[in-house]
Design a protein around this motif. Sequence first.
Motif, PDB file in Angstrom:
ATOM      1  N   THR A 185       2.252   1.680  -3.629  1.00 23.98           N
ATOM      2  CA  THR A 185       1.220   2.064  -4.607  1.00 23.98           C
ATOM      3  C   THR A 185       0.650   3.448  -4.306  1.00 23.98           C
ATOM      4  OG1 THR A 185      -0.412   0.791  -3.337  1.00 23.98           O
ATOM      5  CG2 THR A 185       0.615  -0.305  -5.221  1.00 23.98           C
ATOM      6  N   ASP A 186       0.540   3.800  -3.024  1.00 21.97           N
ATOM      7  CA  ASP A 186       0.036   5.130  -2.659  1.00 21.97           C
ATOM      8  C   ASP A 186       1.003   6.212  -3.142  1.00 21.97           C
ATOM      9  OD1 ASP A 186      -2.194   4.069  -1.504  1.00 21.97           O
ATOM     10  OD2 ASP A 186      -1.566   4.396   0.576  1.00 21.97           O
ATOM     11  N   THR A 208       0.824  -1.206   0.000  1.00 23.95           N
ATOM     12  CA  THR A 208       0.000   0.000   0.000  1.00 23.95           C
ATOM     13  C   THR A 208       0.854   1.251   0.000  1.00 23.95           C
ATOM     14  OG1 THR A 208      -1.773  -1.149   1.183  1.00 23.95           O
ATOM     15  CG2 THR A 208      -1.801   1.256   1.232  1.00 23.95           C
ATOM     16  N   GLN A 209       1.949   1.234   0.787  1.00 25.99           N
ATOM     17  CA  GLN A 209       2.831   2.388   0.859  1.00 25.99           C
ATOM     18  C   GLN A 209       3.428   2.713  -0.514  1.00 25.99           C
ATOM     19  OE1 GLN A 209       6.441   1.865   3.169  1.00 25.99           O
ATOM     20  NE2 GLN A 209       6.197   3.881   4.104  1.00 25.99           N
TER      21      GLN A 209
END
Length: 462
Positions: free
Chosen positions: A5-6, A2-3
């Motif tokens: 892709t964010d 997530t880190q």
Amino acid sequence: MTQITDYIAQNKQRFLNELIELLKIPSISADNAYSKDVLRTAASVKDALEKAGCDVVEIHETEGYPIVYGEKIINETLPTVLVYGHYDVQPPDPLDLWNSPPFEPVIQKTDLHPEGAIFARGACDDKGQMYMHVKALELMVQTGRLPCNVKFMIEGEEEVGSNNLAIYVAENREKLSNDIILISDTGMIANDIPSITTGLRGLSYVEVEVTGPNRDLHSGLYGGAVANPINILTKMIAGLHDENNRITIPGFYDNVEELSKGERAEMAKAPFSLEAYKKALDIDAVYGEKGYTTNERNAIRPTLDVNGIWGGYTGEGAKTVIASKAFAKISMRLVPNQDWKEITTLFKNHFESIAPKGVKVKVTPHHGGQGYVTPIDTVGYQAASKAYETTFGKKPIPQRSGGSIPIVSLFEKELNSKTILMGFGLDSDAIHSPNEHFGVWNYLKGIETIPYFYQYFTEMNS
């Protein structure tokens, strides 16, 4: 995940804008008219590496175009990844076949790239793929995910043979010391079928010149009585292949690596549609060495191709002339165990021997390099495979490529390092051709996947 892709989502437009600005510079290393642009591109790469987080960035002058070196060393006891790429590009000719100017990048949707692709010379080879690594470093630095040391070596002469890179590497072994070399100058099978290139063909590139009379002649007064260099050259070239499309140069196949039936069977497992292949190229049949499939012909077999041929009158209208000279550029793609210098000598000796009386032949070698095979049982390959599996959701297929990156074998010889080829382009991206492009999705997917290689490589070496 997530880190990562964010961060990419938040910076997507900037990542694209930065690459587009880099693609606007016509860094054509083969044409001296663009020398200032090549140097300007080197300066832009230096600036990008500094902004991405390298603590040291240097422009190293060579006899040709400079090499941009950068590094971020966080702990001498940790592994070091050396990233190689190039900022020079192929000439864009023929310009009239481009749908948009080659150095005015545009993003357009295609069937294979529904999210859009960047159309420009160098978009895929290699500015786009090189810049993925710059942005991956930025991502890791900004999110605190850089797990090991990283060095960059970005050159400006890959498209003309990398002659000065060999000198630079030999003189800077300690500076370039590393545990693995990472390159993105190859492709993958499809966006839903990731693959890792495990083999590259070598290359021998030559230019030939056939000279007949001491001046151009009137074809009416001299035709049929004097050897026509263009006619002779075409006959000589035609004789370089036999009826089975095997190369006729004596000794050419002596050291060719012959893959076992088992290895060829493994290659055949890669998805491939012959009909789709023909349709994409608008041809009604494939062509090549008898006894081999299309994928074998363009990956594990050597080839000889004419890349350009000229002579005489080619302007508008008619001019009845027998040219004094005729020329051709010829490249030979080689497989492991074929030495490019030996093949060049074999070609020269053979081509001169088949010239008939009445003409003189000159063979000028240009550049070349050895083939390379990456073992799939190394930590580097396993880390790359796991990285692809993390972001693509499936294990990548090992695949041999028909292309050549001559410096890969040089790196192993001089730096004693294995190379991992993590390409994110597609065969349809038209590298070296008009309308070269690189998918937006592919560009961003590379930035997403590369940090996982660093993570897994560091973990597997701990």
